[in-house]
Design a protein around this motif. Structure first.
Motif, short mmCIF file in Angstrom:
data_model
loop_
_atom_site.label_atom_id
_atom_site.label_comp_id
_atom_site.label_asym_id
_atom_site.label_seq_id
_atom_site.Cartn_x
_atom_site.Cartn_y
_atom_site.Cartn_z
N CYS A 74 49.33 25.28 4.02
CA CYS A 74 49.21 24.99 2.74
C CYS A 74 47.83 25.91 2.12
O CYS A 74 48.05 26.20 0.98
CB CYS A 74 48.17 23.47 2.66
N PHE A 119 49.58 23.12 -3.60
CA PHE A 119 50.36 24.38 -2.53
C PHE A 119 49.96 25.58 -3.28
O PHE A 119 50.83 26.58 -2.99
CB PHE A 119 51.78 23.97 -2.57
N THR A 170 49.69 28.31 -0.51
CA THR A 170 50.55 28.15 0.76
C THR A 170 51.20 29.60 0.96
O THR A 170 51.53 30.26 0.21
CB THR A 170 51.70 27.24 0.26
#
Length: 452
Positions: A89, A114, A117
């Motif tokens: 994440c 996110f 990410t």
């Protein structure tokens, strides 16, 4: 060649010889100027909003932590890892978990941010999570011993869940959904104290009820008004500033059309029935303040409203320290990571590039709900931290053989204690870094602005 569960567990156990479990989280970087690292992010942001970002971060050590993902990524880079990579994440703190609607309109609990990410060591996400648990506990006025215990249970929740997922089939993990009803059942089954069980259930119901009420229609009713028979978004500076069509930056104006190419045909057909009505610059979050984020109000032939959020995507804070993204478009990086880690995702989720800027698009406020940690008792915070640890484990199990991590973690609490000890050490560092920001604002080195 696919390994058996037994082989994966043994391989994970072997990794302890090069990275002892008790060493996790040790040696994080402290010899740096936190404001230099955080300030570097502001170079490409809307400069008029940078003071608001500093103001939000200065409110408390916890809000500072929420905006300091880049600082923590830098600090974690030299720490020991087992060498196991997952779709990370990158910003797995407690406030980045919450409720949202599945395509079937069920309320799901999962990670919901996110922006950072990237494939990276699984430990970095767990360390970000457990530190946030400790900092949240201290923020709520709990003792250091209680904060250590909350961080410990978050780590234990992750370890117990990753072990459980290692015994499930790949399909079972892929379909594993944590719904509000499931959480409610777990609360009733695991809370032995009647008063605590009732308090947890009431808070869950309050948040779920509020989330169910946050539809596109209610959002439009709250954020719009009628002017001469036409629907317009409402100015709410500095959080929301309405933009006339000719004021919207040309690159952002093209996104609603360009992003259709990233969607399935049925979603393109659905959106073709809507026309744009109004736009606004919308400030979101803490760490994201200053990035180019807009909302677009569109309606169909019956004037049914839909609000889309158009958010600029920049490089992940993990990028300097992890393997590079395979996607040239940062919006595609965000969307792909989200689709991997979430069990179900927003069907409107997509990306586009316009005039050199990368964006991703999603629904705005479609049954989204978050838990207010300031309302939590110690018991609630303890249970929530454990739940978030388990949800993070499921997200990691989507991109990695969970048996490999489970083998490394083992059955003992060795890693739980290592992560909890790290969490307390980093919480102390976070307080020092927050104090640096507060002093910089007081001395005039940094300009800050509040939402009021």
């Amino acid at each position: 060649m696919t390994q058996t569960l037994a082989q994966l567990v043994i391989e994970g156990q072997h990794r302890r010889s090069t990275t002892p479990r008790g060493s996790l989280g040790s040696g994080f970087a402290t010899d740096r100027d936190p404001l230099e690292i955080l300030g570097a992010q502001n170079a490409n942001r809307l400069q008029s909003l940078v003071p608001l970002r500093w103001g939000r971060m200065s409110a408390s050590p916890f809000t500072f932590y929420r905006g300091a993902a880049a600082l923590m990524a830098h600090d974690l880079a030299p720490t020991p890892t087992s060498g196991i990579t997952v779709q990370a994440c990158g910003d797995a703190h407690l406030s980045n978990f919450g409720l949202y609607a599945s395509p079937e309109r069920a309320l799901v609990f999962d990670l919901n941010d996110f922006d950072e990410t990237l494939p990276a060591p699984w430990e970095w996400d767990v360390e970000r999570l457990v530190a946030s648990a400790a900092i949240a506990a201290l923020h709520r006025g709990h003792s250091e011993a209680e904060a250590h215990e909350v961080a410990l249970t978050a780590a234990n929740g992750y370890r117990a869940a990753i072990r459980r997922f290692s015994t499930l089939s790949a399909r079972e993990i892929f379909d594993y959904v944590i719904t509000v009803d499931y959480i409610d059942q777990r609360v009733k089954a695991t809370s032995t104290d009647k008063a605590q069980r009732k308090a947890r259930a009431q808070e869950l119901e309050r948040v779920a009820r509020k989330a169910r009420s946050r539809t596109a229609g209610t959002a439009a009713a709250k954020l719009t008004k009628q002017i001469h028979g036409e629907t317009h978004l409402i100015d709410q500076p500095p959080v929301m500033q309405r933009l006339a069509s000719d004021q919207l930056p040309s690159d952002a104006a093209r996104v609603p059309e360009l992003y259709l190419d990233s969607l399935p045909l049925k979603m393109r057909m659905l959106l073709s029935r809507y026309r744009p009505v109004d736009y606004a610059l919308r400030v979101v979050g803490v760490g994201s303040v200053g990035t180019r984020c807009f909302i677009s109000l569109v309606v169909d032939a019956t004037d049914d409203p839909l609000i889309l959020q158009i958010k600029e995507a920049t490089s992940s804070v993990l990028a300097p320290y992890a393997q590079p993204s395979e996607f040239a478009n940062q919006g595609e990086r965000v969307v792909t990571g989200q689709r991997i880690m979430q069990v179900v995702s927003d069907p409107f989720l997509g990306w586009a590039e316009a005039e050199g800027h990368h964006f991703y698009v999603r629904q705005f406020r479609d049954m989204k709900g978050s838990f207010d940690l300031d309302r939590f008792s110690y018991d609630m915070l303890w249970g929530y931290a454990r739940l978030c640890g388990a949800v993070l484990a499921r997200a990691h199990a989507q991109s990695c053989e969970p048996g490999l991590i489970a083998g490394y973690l083992g059955k003992s609490a060795t890693t739980d204690r290592a992560f909890a000890d790290f969490a307390m050490a980093y919480a102390a560092q976070n307080e020092r870094d927050h104090a640096v920001l507060v002093e910089a604002i007081r001395s005039g080195r940094i300009e800050a602005q509040t939402d009021v």
